[in-house]
Design an enzyme around this catalytic site. Structure first.
Site, short mmCIF file in Angstrom:
data_model
loop_
_atom_site.label_atom_id
_atom_site.label_comp_id
_atom_site.label_asym_id
_atom_site.label_seq_id
_atom_site.Cartn_x
_atom_site.Cartn_y
_atom_site.Cartn_z
N GLU A 149 7.26 -19.40 -21.87
CA GLU A 149 6.17 -20.17 -21.29
C GLU A 149 4.81 -19.51 -21.47
O GLU A 149 3.83 -19.91 -20.84
CB GLU A 149 6.46 -20.43 -19.81
CG GLU A 149 7.73 -21.25 -19.63
CD GLU A 149 8.06 -21.55 -18.18
OE1 GLU A 149 7.28 -21.13 -17.30
OE2 GLU A 149 9.08 -22.20 -17.94
N LYS A 191 10.14 -32.55 -12.23
CA LYS A 191 10.36 -32.46 -13.67
C LYS A 191 10.92 -33.79 -14.14
O LYS A 191 12.04 -34.16 -13.75
CB LYS A 191 11.34 -31.33 -13.99
CG LYS A 191 10.82 -29.93 -13.70
CD LYS A 191 11.91 -28.90 -13.94
CE LYS A 191 11.39 -27.48 -13.77
NZ LYS A 191 12.49 -26.48 -13.86
#
Length: 437
Positions: free
Chosen positions: A204, A349
């Protein structure tokens, strides 16, 4: 009329070089394209991401079955529907799949179609996606959770906890908050370099150095905040926010180091300690009393409801406790959590649940029950920036989309800059007001 006349999917690659689904939706006068993300640490209660399983092709991670499902079953069923009827489209997708976890057609197939339809509908309507979904009151830019140090499943190092994040809360505009995050990121890089530590980044975009302990990781982040010229807040037990400019958020991803047989949290990557649920909750309480922590995501394992209850009782009044693997963007799981009084926030999500409508319903349920919502990326991302639009559309107030490096992360931050520009004086950056603790 904005009638769907073609839906086409293809296999593309995500930020980790793994296959994922991209979908194009066509009407006579509009077009929408969406790419689906995927996670590294996934909750057992998530909707099913359909993979081909052929170890000789992309190590079994191909998505040609999901692509075929879009190009045959879904394309045939949705042709002729109005692309602007999002709820009807998503209901039809769920009907076609017919399973509680999207295992027949695949959540990756359904989500790609759902998001691409929304984009085509927005284009037909002449609106930005955030305005199309959220209406005239969609004007809140989210406070970013910026993942600057990686561990756990996201990095090959000695840190047990998955994400150490900074949250720039003491600013009046999103663009100033973003600048703060970037400057702290560079200060941390210089700090690591000065100590001979690796500045390689994880999935990330955060740094993934080998450190002596989990404590060293959070202490490095605190030091970097100061080095960049910003003021970190006080520990939660000492007034917390005050005049703080930056606070710290954590995602330990505790399910990843929870031993279900021993019923212990095992620090496998660092000192090998084993903690009971009560000891783990007390561990986080100690950290909240020591460091400027405003949010902890998945501080307990996904099915350790008793542990979650303990943690909520200990620090839920002063720390945002976010359920990711616990709630998996699922309204039924969230309703159970609300009833049991665990956590006070939900991570959203889109690929955990599979359609835009279900995602929006989970956010609405959270809001109605006093839970905050954090719109989130996955560790396997693409250049698709839909989640930035969803964050503003829902006035969620918070977004989690990685560090200040890697284009797959920056695409979301940059999209928010464009939205801020489009909103002009209407743009609101909530800062401290994004939290209810």
């Amino acid at each position: 009329m904005p009638v769907i006349h073609k839906i086409h999917a293809r296999q593309i690659l995500d930020s980790r070089g793994n296959p994922t689904v991209e979908v194009d939706v066509y009407t006579e006068s509009s077009f929408g394209r969406a790419a689906v993300p995927s996670g590294a640490s996934t909750g057992v209660h998530e909707a099913v991401e359909l993979r081909d399983g052929d170890k000789g092709v992309y190590l079994g991670k191909g998505v040609l079955k999901a692509v075929e499902n879009v190009n045959t079953v879904i394309d045939e069923a949705l042709r002729g529907m109005l692309v602007t009827e999002q709820e009807e489209i998503d209901a039809r997708l769920l009907e076609l799949d017919g399973t509680p976890n999207k295992s027949k057609l695949g959540a990756n197939a359904l989500l790609g179609v759902s998001m691409a339809c929304a984009k085509a509908g927005a284009e037909y309507s002449g609106l930005s996606l955030f305005r199309y979904i959220g209406g005239t009151m969609a004007n809140t830019l989210p406070v970013p959770m910026m993942n600057v140090l990686n561990g756990g499943a996201h990095a090959d190092n000695t840190v047990d906890f998955q994400e150490f994040m900074i949250m720039p809360i003491g600013f009046s505009t999103y663009s100033d908050a973003l600048r703060c995050g970037a400057e702290i990121f560079h200060a941390l890089k210089a700090l690591l370099h000065s100590r001979g530590l690796s500045t390689a980044v994880g999935d990330e975009g955060g740094f993934a150095p080998n450190l002596r302990s989990n404590e060293e990781a959070i202490e490095l982040v605190v030091e970097a905040i100061g080095k960049a010229g910003y003021k970190a807040g006080s520990p939660a037990s000492k007034g917390g926010l005050g005049d703080a400019q930056v606070m710290i958020a954590l995602d330990p991803a505790s399910s990843e180091f929870y031993d279900t047989e021993k019923k212990k949290y095992v620090f496998k990557k660092s000192d090998k300690r084993e903690l009971s649920s009560e000891e783990m909750a007390s561990y986080w309480e100690g950290w909240a009393n020591t460091y400027p922590i405003i949010s902890i995501e998945d501080g307990m394992a996904e099915d350790d409801w008793a542990g979650w209850k303990l943690l909520t009782e200990k620090i839920g009044d002063r720390v945002q406790l976010v359920g990711d693997d616990l709630f998996v963007t699922n309204s039924l799981r969230l309703a159970e959590g609300i009833e049991k009084g665990v956590g006070n926030s939900i991570l959203i999500k889109v690929n955990q649940i599979g359609t835009l409508t279900e995602t929006l319903r989970a956010i609405d349920l959270a809001k109605r029950n006093g839970y905050t919502s954090v719109i989130s990326h996955r560790s396997g991302e693409t250049e698709d920036s839909t989640i930035a639009q969803i964050a503003v559309a829902t006035n969620a107030g918070q977004i989690k989309t990685g560090s200040m490096s890697r284009s797959d992360r920056m695409s979301k931050y940059n999209e928010l800059l464009r939205i801020e520009e489009e909103l002009g004086e209407q743009a609101i950056y909530p800062g401290k007001q994004a939290f209810r603790v």
